[in-house]
Design a protein around this motif. Structure first.
Motif, PDB file in Angstrom:
ATOM      1  N   PHE A 149       0.834  -1.199   0.000  1.00  0.00           N
ATOM      2  CA  PHE A 149       0.000   0.000   0.000  1.00  0.00           C
ATOM      3  C   PHE A 149       0.870   1.250   0.000  1.00  0.00           C
ATOM      4  CE2 PHE A 149      -2.352   3.470   1.978  1.00  0.00           C
ATOM      5  CZ  PHE A 149      -3.463   3.509   1.145  1.00  0.00           C
ATOM      6  N   ILE A 150       0.582   2.149  -0.908  1.00  0.00           N
ATOM      7  CA  ILE A 150       1.221   3.463  -0.978  1.00  0.00           C
ATOM      8  C   ILE A 150       0.115   4.502  -0.915  1.00  0.00           C
ATOM      9  CG2 ILE A 150       2.624   5.025  -2.380  1.00  0.00           C
ATOM     10  CD1 ILE A 150       3.882   2.585  -3.706  1.00  0.00           C
ATOM     11  N   GLU A 151       0.293   5.523  -0.108  1.00  0.00           N
ATOM     12  CA  GLU A 151      -0.716   6.577  -0.002  1.00  0.00           C
ATOM     13  C   GLU A 151      -0.890   7.243  -1.367  1.00  0.00           C
ATOM     14  OE1 GLU A 151      -3.586   8.498   2.202  1.00  0.00           O
ATOM     15  OE2 GLU A 151      -2.139   7.057   3.020  1.00  0.00           O
ATOM     16  N   PRO A 152      -2.105   7.200  -1.934  1.00  0.00           N
ATOM     17  CA  PRO A 152      -2.292   7.759  -3.278  1.00  0.00           C
ATOM     18  C   PRO A 152      -2.329   9.282  -3.274  1.00  0.00           C
ATOM     19  CG  PRO A 152      -4.388   6.987  -2.414  1.00  0.00           C
ATOM     20  CD  PRO A 152      -3.337   6.590  -1.405  1.00  0.00           C
ATOM     21  N   ASP A 153      -1.915   9.854  -4.381  1.00  0.00           N
ATOM     22  CA  ASP A 153      -2.045  11.297  -4.574  1.00  0.00           C
ATOM     23  C   ASP A 153      -3.392  11.640  -5.200  1.00  0.00           C
ATOM     24  OD1 ASP A 153       0.524  12.127  -3.586  1.00  0.00           O
ATOM     25  OD2 ASP A 153       1.403  11.248  -5.379  1.00  0.00           O
ATOM     26  N   PHE A 154      -3.954  10.706  -5.964  1.00  0.00           N
ATOM     27  CA  PHE A 154      -5.318  10.866  -6.449  1.00  0.00           C
ATOM     28  C   PHE A 154      -5.894   9.485  -6.712  1.00  0.00           C
ATOM     29  CE2 PHE A 154      -2.854  10.932 -10.394  1.00  0.00           C
ATOM     30  CZ  PHE A 154      -3.596  10.129 -11.247  1.00  0.00           C
ATOM     31  N   ILE A 155      -7.223   9.417  -6.779  1.00  0.00           N
ATOM     32  CA  ILE A 155      -7.938   8.147  -6.926  1.00  0.00           C
ATOM     33  C   ILE A 155      -8.930   8.255  -8.073  1.00  0.00           C
ATOM     34  CG2 ILE A 155      -9.497   6.495  -5.800  1.00  0.00           C
ATOM     35  CD1 ILE A 155      -8.310   7.501  -3.099  1.00  0.00           C
ATOM     36  N   VAL A 156      -8.962   7.236  -8.914  1.00  0.00           N
ATOM     37  CA  VAL A 156      -9.894   7.183 -10.049  1.00  0.00           C
ATOM     38  C   VAL A 156     -11.079   6.287  -9.679  1.00  0.00           C
ATOM     39  CG1 VAL A 156     -10.192   6.500 -12.456  1.00  0.00           C
ATOM     40  CG2 VAL A 156      -8.042   7.553 -11.718  1.00  0.00           C
ATOM     41  N   ASP A 157     -12.272   6.775  -9.905  1.00  0.00           N
ATOM     42  CA  ASP A 157     -13.493   5.996  -9.670  1.00  0.00           C
ATOM     43  C   ASP A 157     -13.617   4.932 -10.757  1.00  0.00           C
ATOM     44  OD1 ASP A 157     -16.044   4.982  -9.299  1.00  0.00           O
ATOM     45  OD2 ASP A 157     -17.086   6.858  -9.764  1.00  0.00           O
ATOM     46  N   ILE A 158     -13.519   3.652 -10.363  1.00  0.00           N
ATOM     47  CA  ILE A 158     -13.652   2.557 -11.336  1.00  0.00           C
ATOM     48  C   ILE A 158     -14.853   1.669 -11.006  1.00  0.00           C
ATOM     49  CG2 ILE A 158     -11.185   2.546 -11.860  1.00  0.00           C
ATOM     50  CD1 ILE A 158     -11.131  -0.132 -10.120  1.00  0.00           C
ATOM     51  N   SER A 159     -15.826   2.217 -10.316  1.00  0.00           N
ATOM     52  CA  SER A 159     -16.976   1.422  -9.884  1.00  0.00           C
ATOM     53  C   SER A 159     -17.651   0.713 -11.048  1.00  0.00           C
ATOM     54  CB  SER A 159     -17.983   2.314  -9.157  1.00  0.00           C
ATOM     55  OG  SER A 159     -17.384   2.954  -8.057  1.00  0.00           O
ATOM     56  N   GLU A 160     -17.863   1.429 -12.153  1.00  0.00           N
ATOM     57  CA  GLU A 160     -18.541   0.833 -13.297  1.00  0.00           C
ATOM     58  C   GLU A 160     -17.647  -0.124 -14.070  1.00  0.00           C
ATOM     59  OE1 GLU A 160     -20.195   3.826 -15.780  1.00  0.00           O
ATOM     60  OE2 GLU A 160     -21.522   4.632 -14.218  1.00  0.00           O
ATOM     61  N   GLN A 161     -16.349  -0.057 -13.824  1.00  0.00           N
ATOM     62  CA  GLN A 161     -15.400  -0.897 -14.551  1.00  0.00           C
ATOM     63  C   GLN A 161     -14.874  -2.074 -13.723  1.00  0.00           C
ATOM     64  OE1 GLN A 161     -15.074   2.653 -14.605  1.00  0.00           O
ATOM     65  NE2 GLN A 161     -16.288   2.536 -16.482  1.00  0.00           N
ATOM     66  N   TRP A 162     -15.384  -2.249 -12.512  1.00  0.00           N
ATOM     67  CA  TRP A 162     -14.833  -3.285 -11.645  1.00  0.00           C
ATOM     68  C   TRP A 162     -14.971  -4.678 -12.262  1.00  0.00           C
ATOM     69  CZ3 TRP A 162     -11.377  -4.075  -8.281  1.00  0.00           C
ATOM     70  CH2 TRP A 162     -11.340  -5.289  -7.596  1.00  0.00           C
ATOM     71  N   GLU A 163     -16.110  -4.973 -12.842  1.00  0.00           N
ATOM     72  CA  GLU A 163     -16.322  -6.295 -13.436  1.00  0.00           C
ATOM     73  C   GLU A 163     -15.347  -6.539 -14.584  1.00  0.00           C
ATOM     74  OE1 GLU A 163     -19.734  -8.908 -15.780  1.00  0.00           O
ATOM     75  OE2 GLU A 163     -20.308  -7.043 -14.779  1.00  0.00           O
ATOM     76  N   VAL A 164     -15.112  -5.508 -15.413  1.00  0.00           N
ATOM     77  CA  VAL A 164     -14.181  -5.649 -16.530  1.00  0.00           C
ATOM     78  C   VAL A 164     -12.765  -5.876 -16.010  1.00  0.00           C
ATOM     79  CG1 VAL A 164     -13.188  -4.534 -18.566  1.00  0.00           C
ATOM     80  CG2 VAL A 164     -15.607  -4.213 -18.024  1.00  0.00           C
TER      81      VAL A 164
END
Length: 240
Positions: free
Chosen positions: A158-173
């Motif tokens: 784990f590394i503390e992120p500088d930003f986070i991308v929402d991948i909720s709709e892409q989780w299954e893919v």
């Protein structure tokens, strides 16, 4: 072929695990994304070079990649030297990406940190006109090209992120793309030695990490990235 985003990865499956959701998200909205794997993962305990290549091809279809190639660097033994930098520079100049996504700056596997530094340095050097390279696919001399920015995806540690991308709709893919590497991850039909990443617990960790990062920005699943320089924002409404 010019790409919007180029993912540089030490091993086949690094891109899927580290930023598979982000790849799928940008493909869905019309961006061109490609992957350049540095090695064939030949030192992996499970599977073979041939199986990894087939798995990478299947995963590429799932993610909708515009291109994927393998530089054939030595798994475990590549270094951040001139020879290897020139190989990566050639790929960067061939695809002329605006954004590069690269390995975690440090991780459990030493190739990941080495891959991060190799990618970062090669992106800078690629912009120097006095470094001459020839496209191995066309035989033509290449023009200098420097990506606008380099972001590093987070991997096992784990590394503390500088930003986070929402991948909720892409989780299954993302999940299907990861599981395309059947020889590497948990699959009851595969009878090979168990490794750090082949247990069900590892895939649960991947999901738990995505849930934790998603929770931090108020969504279901997220992927985190780190930066070496501050990213700029043109419009506050782009932020969630």
């Amino acid at each position: 072929m010019k790409l919007d985003i180029l993912v540089l990865a030490a091993h086949p499956d690094d891109a899927e695990l580290g930023c598979g959701g982000t790849i799928a998200k940008h493909v869905k909205i019309g961006h061109t994304v490609g992957v350049v794997d540095f090695t064939r993962g030949e030192l992996g305990t499970r599977g073979t070079i041939e199986t990894r290549a087939l798995e990478a091809a299947e995963s590429s279809k799932i993610l909708g990649l515009a291109s994927r190639e393998n530089l054939g660097l030595a798994d475990g033994f590549f270094t951040n030297d001139k020879e290897h930098q020139l190989s990566v520079i050639e790929a960067i100049r061939r695809y002329q990406p605006d954004i590069v996504l690269a390995n975690a700056t440090y991780d459990r596997h030493s190739d990941h940190g080495k891959g991060a530094l190799l990618a970062h340095d090669s992106c800078f050097l690629s912009g120097l006109a006095k470094i001459e390279t020839k496209d191995s696919t066309t035989g033509k001399m290449q023009e200098a090209w420097r990506p606008k920015t380099v972001y590093h995806y987070i991997q096992s540690l784990f590394i503390e992120p500088d930003f986070i991308v929402d991948i909720s709709e892409q989780w299954e893919v993302k999940t299907r793309a990861v599981k395309a590497f059947k020889s590497q991850f948990f699959d009851q039909s595969v009878s090979e030695p168990q490794t750090y990443i082949s247990s069900p617990d590892f895939l649960r960790m991947v999901e738990s990490r995505a849930i934790e990062l998603g929770h931090a920005i108020g969504v279901k699943y997220g992927e985190g990235f780190t930066v070496r320089r501050y990213p700029g924002v043109k419009n506050l409404l782009d932020l969630i």
